[in-house]
Design an enzyme around this catalytic site. Structure first.
Site, short mmCIF file in Angstrom:
data_model
loop_
_atom_site.label_atom_id
_atom_site.label_comp_id
_atom_site.label_asym_id
_atom_site.label_seq_id
_atom_site.Cartn_x
_atom_site.Cartn_y
_atom_site.Cartn_z
N SER A 247 0.83 -1.01 0.19
CA SER A 247 -0.04 0.16 0.15
C SER A 247 0.84 1.16 -0.17
CB SER A 247 -1.00 -0.06 1.62
OG SER A 247 -0.21 0.23 2.30
N LYS A 248 0.21 2.38 -0.01
CA LYS A 248 0.83 3.61 0.05
C LYS A 248 2.00 3.90 1.42
CE LYS A 248 -2.39 6.45 -2.32
NZ LYS A 248 -3.82 6.52 -1.63
#
Ligand code: GLU
Length: 484
Positions: A247-248
């Site tokens: 994820s980010k």
């Protein structure tokens, strides 16, 4: 069997590196088998539709060189390839399921469904077994209805997945009677996906592991429609270095963000191919053309695949070093222009400077964007760099001035000599001054580039021009003297 595979994203956001790994594996399998790679847009959830997501999809796949054989823009015999353009088509399949008793109409209001959810209850299936008369009564009320699938209440459903092997689910664990058609007349993902995969004659479903729980429902749908399910091949999860879904938090995840950060499409392709697949234990470098020959399903692993940003950087550096000077020039130019260092179009003088500088930095670039930082001094005079940077370790300002005074008059001529000649002259000079070569060259490097880290000094001065270099050196000496 002629292989037909597909990548069917829902345009609800921008293309994620995990999604594109799925696209790549499908693409490669089509190439390896002489099959067809279909792109389909699953946009039936209009509440989450994102037009930017569609553009981002086309741009991402095009940038990476993943051409689709059939799909939007290119067409094909099984079109249209955008689900909302096919919306009339799903109704007849929902009708067929209603008629064969595999589905039913349900008249719950949003409030009633919400109340069930709030109470933590599963859907109560209350319309599942209405008599034709009861059904007619509900219809007469004019309440909008949805079509729900009748998941069998007992028994089990299984798949034989190429990667995960035989998996079976108790039917009672499958979500309760999922909606196939919404009250707006549009199908949900499950119905549209199954119908389209069948009509488009898709042979293999290769997709992310998050879809594994949907597989038994899809198999039941295929069976209810009297169709043969395709072969399932769920891919391993892509995780960050902490083992959590990528994820980010871990870094860039959007593919075009990697482009912005100066990654080459070749490197992304090469690296992504290794995320969950390997050829052997050692080979790291694969071009798209190699992969189109050697990719195989049996080497896909089921354990979560770590996305290693450092490894990607290494591969990116590799591809940067592989480029010809001309090709690297073309690739870094847009970044220099975006940074305002070079005009658009580049003047011939700017072009000559950058072309000449490419060989100086090629070995050191990890990202194309690094070029802007490394070549900035050629376009922007680093007037107010920190003077203390000029002073070598173990020396003070006075000692540096003493050495540098001898060096400054030698600077102009550097541009007219070869590296070997310069090397020899400055070695001799360092010996004469009874100091290390580094103590001679480091202050000059900082004076010219504003930084202790720069491309090779003599080459840099050649690109900058002897006049300019001499001016910077003289000015730095003056500034340093003023501090004494
Ligand atoms: N539209 C689904 C998605 O967004 C497709 C999943 C599948 O491959 O079946 O990923």
């Amino acid at each position: 069997m002629t292989v037909r595979v597909r990548y069917p994203p829902s345009p609800t956001g921008l293309q994620h590196i995990g999604g594109v790994r799925t696209a790549l594996f499908n693409y490669l399998y089509a190439r390896v088998t002489g099959g067809t790679f279909v792109l389909r847009i699953e946009d039936t959830d209009q509440t989450r539709y994102d037009a930017e997501g569609v553009e981002d999809l086309y741009e991402t796949l095009t940038w990476l060189g993943l051409k689709w054989d059939e799909g939007p823009k290119v067409g094909g015999d099984f079109g249209p390839y955008i689900q909302t353009e096919r919306s009339g088509l799903y109704t007849s399949y929902a009708e067929a399921l209603l008629e064969s008793g595999h589905a039913y109409r349900a008249y719950d209001t949003q409030e009633e469904l919400q109340a069930m959810r709030d109470a933590g209850k599963e859907y109560d299936r209350r319309f599942r077994d209405l008599s034709p008369e009861q059904h007619a009564e509900w219809e007469a009320k004019g309440i909008p209805s949805v079509v729900r699938f009748k998941v069998p209440l007992d028994g089990s459903t299984g798949i034989s997945d190429v990667v995960y092997g035989d998996i079976s689910w108790e039917n009672q664990d499958i979500p309760v009677d999922p909606i196939l058609m919404k009250s707006d007349g549009l199908p949900t993902y499950h119905l549209a996906n199954v119908v389209d995969d069948h009509l488009m004659e898709i042979t293999h479903i290769m997709r992310g592991p998050e879809w594994l729980p949907s597989a038994p429902l899809h198999v039941l749908l295929y069976e209810a429609l009297g169709w043969e399910p395709p072969i399932y091949c769920h891919l391993p999860l892509v995780v960050g270095d902490d083992g959590q879904k990528l994820s980010k938090r871990h870094g860039a995840t959007r593919v075009l963000e990697f482009r912005q950060k100066g990654y080459l499409p070749e490197a992304i392709i090469n690296y992504l191919a290794r995320v969950g697949w390997s050829y052997d234990d050692k080979t790291e470098i694969f071009s798209l053309a190699d992969l189109e020959r050697i990719f195989s399903l049996d080497k896909i692993s089921k354990s979560p695949a770590t996305f290693d940003y450092k490894k990607l950087d290494w591969i990116n550096g590799h591809y940067i070093r592989e480029l010809s000077v001309d090709a690297l020039y073309e690739r870094i130019l847009p970044f220099l222009q975006a940074d305002g260092l070079v005009d658009t179009p580049a003047s011939s003088e700017q072009e000559a400077i950058v072309r000449g500088a490419v060989p100086l930095i090629q070995e050191r670039l990890k990202h194309l964007t690094d070029a802007t930082q490394q070549l900035r001094f050629l376009f922007v005079d680093p007037v107010d760099f920190d003077l203390s940077e000029m002073i070598p370790k173990k020396l003070d300002a006075a000692a540096t001035v003493k050495i540098f005074e001898q060096i400054v008059p030698m600077v102009r001529a550097i541009a007219d000599r070869t590296d070997e000649e310069n090397e020899e002259i400055f070695r001799a000079q360092a010996a004469e001054l009874e100091t290390k070569l580094g103590n001679v060259l480091m202050p000059l490097r900082v004076a010219i580039s504003g930084s202790r880290v720069s491309p090779p000094l003599f080459g840099s001065i050649r690109q900058l021009g002897g006049e300019e270099a001499a001016m910077r050196a003289e000015r730095a000496l003056r500034r340093l003297k003023e501090t004494l």
